[in-house]
Design an enzyme around this catalytic site. Structure first.
Site, PDB file in Angstrom:
ATOM      1  N   ASP A   4      67.229 -48.241  64.150  1.00  0.00           N
ATOM      2  CA  ASP A   4      68.394 -48.778  64.799  1.00  0.00           C
ATOM      3  C   ASP A   4      69.581 -47.857  64.712  1.00  0.00           C
ATOM      4  OD1 ASP A   4      69.082 -48.644  62.107  1.00  0.00           O
ATOM      5  OD2 ASP A   4      69.289 -50.628  61.749  1.00  0.00           O
ATOM      6  N   ASP A  28      67.854 -54.121  58.620  1.00  0.00           N
ATOM      7  CA  ASP A  28      68.382 -54.420  57.273  1.00  0.00           C
ATOM      8  C   ASP A  28      68.721 -55.716  56.950  1.00  0.00           C
ATOM      9  OD1 ASP A  28      70.589 -54.629  59.080  1.00  0.00           O
ATOM     10  OD2 ASP A  28      71.379 -52.499  58.680  1.00  0.00           O
ATOM     11  N   ASP A  83      65.597 -59.642  60.028  1.00  0.00           N
ATOM     12  CA  ASP A  83      64.796 -58.778  60.224  1.00  0.00           C
ATOM     13  C   ASP A  83      63.458 -58.722  59.680  1.00  0.00           C
ATOM     14  OD1 ASP A  83      66.587 -57.346  61.978  1.00  0.00           O
ATOM     15  OD2 ASP A  83      67.751 -56.190  60.603  1.00  0.00           O
TER      16      ASP A  83
END
Ligand code: ATP
Length: 908
Positions: free
Chosen positions: A332, A646, A650
């Site tokens: 990310d 996180d 997810d």
């Protein structure tokens, strides 16, 4: 009194009774002093490292190997034949082997336990009526804890309040569907899995929140009970160790059959049964690579601690192996490739554009208009409402300590609070003029946050006002108009707003939109009441500098044949600009440069999606479900995928990825629990470091196997040859045990500490299906085996032919085996580079190991006691010279083989 409360069926009591029992206040919690006293009385809230049952089990496990059974049988039979010395040696070896195995395994376990403390679970507790964060170790019975989505339940808790609380109790009950909770009193006979008013340590909050009283901590919890029953689990097993264990089992059977055949052939030829039995045992003992399982476990454990030193915490051991094969890293953006330190640089409103200066979180700075003039809030209504949204629709708090400014909370929100403060809009003023009455928290799915306030300055007292901030698309979709600086509302001009947002995003800035709903009468703040009623007040664009190490790490991954993809919740423009900045788009084609948004992805067919997953480098506005689909699509292309995440949602993607990577800072416990690895500092560069270490681990395991196998093969062959030829055994079973045990510890272990090879990140990832030993290595193993058989056979025969006693000739053969193993060890330290290139001193363990082995060999050769035990005898200087000569020849042959393969480019 308090001790009595232990073990009570708390689910059968009312909240009031539980509070009385634990002498606590369900509103204010314990006092700090009382909590400290209870901590000494009940001990810290953690599970004991290992239970006695675990230790006993682990000791017994050391004897549970096919080889050990063979050895124990051999010891029994030799004892029956009155060969007591041999029997004692074999038993001694079994014990030493078990002790070494036990110590190594305990060390590896301890290393894994130590890692756990690097990612400590935090808990929110109310003491003295105030909420604070503590590590979960510090919790005591009677503490009042609050839980929210993403938390790991830190102890066993009787719930007193909940809001749509859902808990994943699979760690405890095996049930994978989250269960809903409530506060009702239940019959005392209710089983653990149905106790809806309790939550248990180690389970995960997947939605909602709540509060409750801690009723059990540490070993007293349900999890502690399970831990006590089960003992240490088989955490040290990985696909590789399991494969090797399988291999060892097959090998043992093959060797036993060979040994039996040897015995049969010998006896049929009229040899003495006792001698043939000795030969059969020698063959069995020699050919089984006993050091292998331990060496692999140790190498993995060494890898784990090396990674921990580089701030990557491994949660599941197999990840160490898989890291070396990773072909795609999906990272990310915010916090991993960037610093996650935001500063608002520009505020855009429908009538103007303002630059914000100043640095960090310090509220010193000014807002200037396009002409560079200071702006006054009185004649900039849109700007004021935009800044107010940043200051009031937020959970971040600006702090100052010794002149250093910081924020508590989300950096995105912090940046907006700071921007407002620069214009003189402070938190205390906002709390006075716009007290908050309701909140719709930010979530990654919704992508905006809304709050409801009472406007004390409004013309009609009691008027409510809703403030909203969030992703531009999401906020704009709910607006019907936009606010001018003169305070008048105009129709929404989507193109102009999107144009402004895109332009800011192209500069790599993170853009959030702000909106307001004046005269908001409704008391409940929901998406429905907001939709279509908002007025856009502006855009705030913030800078989040890329991490300094990110570009280097991305380039290193590239060189290592690993693709890096960015998967973010942010705007495509911002994502692409940052990706470009860290070199993620280097060498990308025009199609690859374009990137893909979540909305575009949902419009693709399954086949198009799989194709796009492979081709695209930047994915923006991605939802957690799409992350899961991306992992699956990439795996369908044969990729080994590492994926970061996180949030609670997810977790499925992290579990599905070959390596799920969670964030140590700010990541939820749910994500950490699902992950194989946690990046302590969230840094992308740490991920690259972990891949590098993973490759090193694999190399070292391969090196150990390549080193140890020739000895086993040669020992087996020498015995087989002697029986077939009807000659005396060149090495006895006890001597073989000596060679195998001492060299595995003194020489073999050196390889597990071998530093990584230079250029380890300049070769492609290891194909997970590729066999451990390549053709080149198998050839080398056979070559060294042949050298060992030929050398030891020749030396033994030469010594006997020139009048040496059988004992002395055998001692010469044993020393030769060890010497060749030592010289071959030098070569095995690199699979391709020559001994001279590696350097003798690059691994400090080498010198120590070789010295210990030399002392051992001298003792074996010259100490009378050792002579008696192992059937050895002193040898002369001449013999040593012959040993040295054969060793030198063997070393030279291996070096030439390696040199030729290097020269002619044969792959290892
Ligand atoms: P990454 O996935 O790389 O961490 P991200 O932080 O942008 O990126 P999310 O946290 O899912 O991902 O945020 C998605 C979007 O929601 C952001 O781009 C931003 O527009 C908006 N957003 C982020 N934080 C907040 C917040 N606290 N309040 C309102 N909106 C927010």
């Amino acid at each position: 009194m308090l001790e009595l409360a232990n073990g009570t069926a708390h689910h059968g009591l009312s909240v009031h009774e539980v509070a009385l029992l634990w002498e606590t206040d369900p509103g204010r919690g314990l006092s700090t002093g009382e909590a400290a006293q209870r901590l000494t009385r009940f001990g810290p809230n953690r599970l004991p490292a290992t239970t006695t049952a675990g230790v006993v089990r682990r000791i017994l496990r050391q004897f549970h190997h096919p080889l050990i059974y063979v050895l124990l049988a051999a010891a029994a039979i030799t004892a029956a034949l009155s060969e007591y010395v041999d029997s004692a040696v074999i038993l001694g070896v079994v014990l030493v082997n078990a002790a070494v195995g036990f110590i190594q395994e305990s060390k590896a376990e301890a290393a894994l336990d130590a890692l756990r403390s690097m990612v400590q679970t935090q808990a929110t507790v109310v003491r003295d009526g105030r909420s604070r964060t503590v590590t979960s170790d510090e919790l005591v019975p009677g503490d009042l804890v609050t839980l929210e989505s993403g938390d790991k339940v830190p102890a066993d808790v009787r719930l007193i309040r909940i809001t749509e609380l859902r808990v994943d109790e699979s760690a405890l009950t095996g049930e994978s569907m989250p269960v809903a909770k409530d506060e009702v009193v239940l019959p005392t006979t209710t089983p653990v899995s149905d106790r809806r008013n309790m939550v248990y340590s180690g389970t995960l909050v997947t939605a909602g929140g709540g509060a409750g009283i801690v009723v059990a901590t540490g070993a007293e919890t349900e999890l502690g009970e399970i831990h006590r029953l089960v003992g240490a689990s088989e955490r040290l097993a990985t696909p590789l160790t399991r494969k090797l264990a399988e291999f060892s089992k097959i090998l043992t059977v093959v060797i036993l059959v060979l040994a039996a055949a040897t015995f049969g052939v010998g006896v049929l030829r009229g040899e003495a049964a006792v001698d043939m039995f000795t030969a059969a045992i020698a063959l069995a003992v020699g050919a089984i690579p006993e050091g292998l399982p331990a060496a692999v476990t140790i190498t993995l454990a060494v890898g784990v601690s090396r990674m921990a030193r580089r701030r990557a915490v491994i949660r599941r051991l197999p990840a160490v192996e898989t890291l070396g094969s990773t072909t795609v890293v999906c990272s990310d953006k915010t916090g991993t490739l960037t610093e996650n330190q935001m500063t608002v640089r520009t505020v855009w409103t429908p009538d103007g554009r303002y630059d914000v200066d100043g640095s960090g979180y310090s509220p010193e700075g000014t807002l200037r208009d396009a002409r560079g003039a200071d702006v006054s809030m009185d004649d900039h209504v849109a700007l004021r409402w935009s800044l107010l949204a940043g200051a009031a629709c937020t959970d971040a708090v600006l702090t100052e300590e010794d002149g250093r400014w910081g924020i508590v909370g989300d950096p995105t929100e912090g940046a907006m609070v700071v921007a407002a403060a620069k214009a003189g809009i402070t938190a205390s003023e906002v709390a006075r003029s716009l007290p908050r009455t309701a909140t719709m928290p930010f979530s990654s799915e919704r992508r905006y946050m809304a709050t409801l306030h009472r406007d004390t300055t409004a013309s009609r007292p009691g008027d409510g006002v809703a403030l909203v901030k969030g992703a531009v698309e999401q906020v704009m979709a709910q607006c019907l108009g936009m606010l001018g600086e003169d305070g008048r509302t105009r129709p929404l001009d989507r193109d102009t707003i999107m144009g402004a947002a895109d332009e800011l995003a192209r500069q790599g800035l993170r853009v959030l939109a702000t909106a307001v709903r004046p005269s908001f009468e409704s008391a409940d703040l929901t998406a429905n009441t907001l939709r279509g009623n908002l007025i856009l007040t502006g855009l705030q664009a913030m800078l989040d500098p890329p991490r300094t190490a990110a570009a280097g790490a991305v380039a290193a991954c590239r060189a290592a044949g690993i693709e890096v993809k960015m998967i973010t919740g942010d705007h495509l423009g911002t994502a692409t600009a940052v990706a470009d900045h860290v070199g993620l788009l280097d060498g990308a084609s025009d199609v690859e440069r374009m990137g893909l948004t979540g909305a575009e992805m949902s419009a693709l067919s399954a086949a198009e999606f799989t194709d796009a997953a492979e081709r695209t480098r930047v994915f923006a506005r991605v939802s957690p479900e799409q992350k899961l689909r991306l992992v699956e699509a990439l795996q369908a292309h044969g990729h080994v995928v590492a994926m970061t995440g996180d949030g609670v949602n997810d977790a499925p993607a992290l579990r599905r990825a070959d390596i799920g990577v969670a964030m140590g800072r700010g990541g939820t416990e749910v994500a950490k629990d699902a992950a194989d690895m946690v990046l302590v500092d969230n840094d992308f560069a740490t991920m690259e470091a972990a891949v590098e270490e993973g490759r090193g681990v694999f190399d070292n395991i391969t090196k150990f196997i390549a080193w140890t196998l020739p000895t086993n093969i040669a020992e087996g062959l020498v015995i087989l040859a002697a029986v077939v030829a009807g000659a005396a055994l060149p090495i006895l079973p006890t001597q073989i045990l000596w060679i195998n045990m001492t060299t595995a510890v003194a020489l073999g272990l050196v390889l597990t500490f071998e530093p990584k090879e230079p250029g380890i990140m300049n070769r492609p990832p290891r194909d997970p299906d590729q066999p451990l030993l390549t053709r080149a290595l198998v050839t080398r193993i056979l070559l060294v085996s042949a050298l060992l058989v030929a050398g030891s056979w020749w030396l033994f025969e030469w010594e006997v032919a020139h009048g040496a006693e059988l004992e002395a000739a055998r001692t010469a053969a044993v020393n030769l085996f060890v010497a060749v193993e030592a010289i071959y060890l030098l070569s095995c330290r690199s699979l391709t580079r020559s001994i001279w290139r590696i350097g003798l001193f690059s691994n400090p363990w080498l010198i120590a190991g070789v010295t210990i082995q030399i002392i051992g060999q001298l003792a074996l050769t010259y100490l009378p006691a050792m002579n008696t035990i192992f059937g050895t005898a002193p040898i002369t200087a001449d013999t040593w010279l012959r040993i040295a000569a054969v060793t030198a020849i063997a070393g030279a042959v291996v070096a030439v083989d390696k040199g030729l393969r290097r020269k002619y480019g044969a792959t290892e």
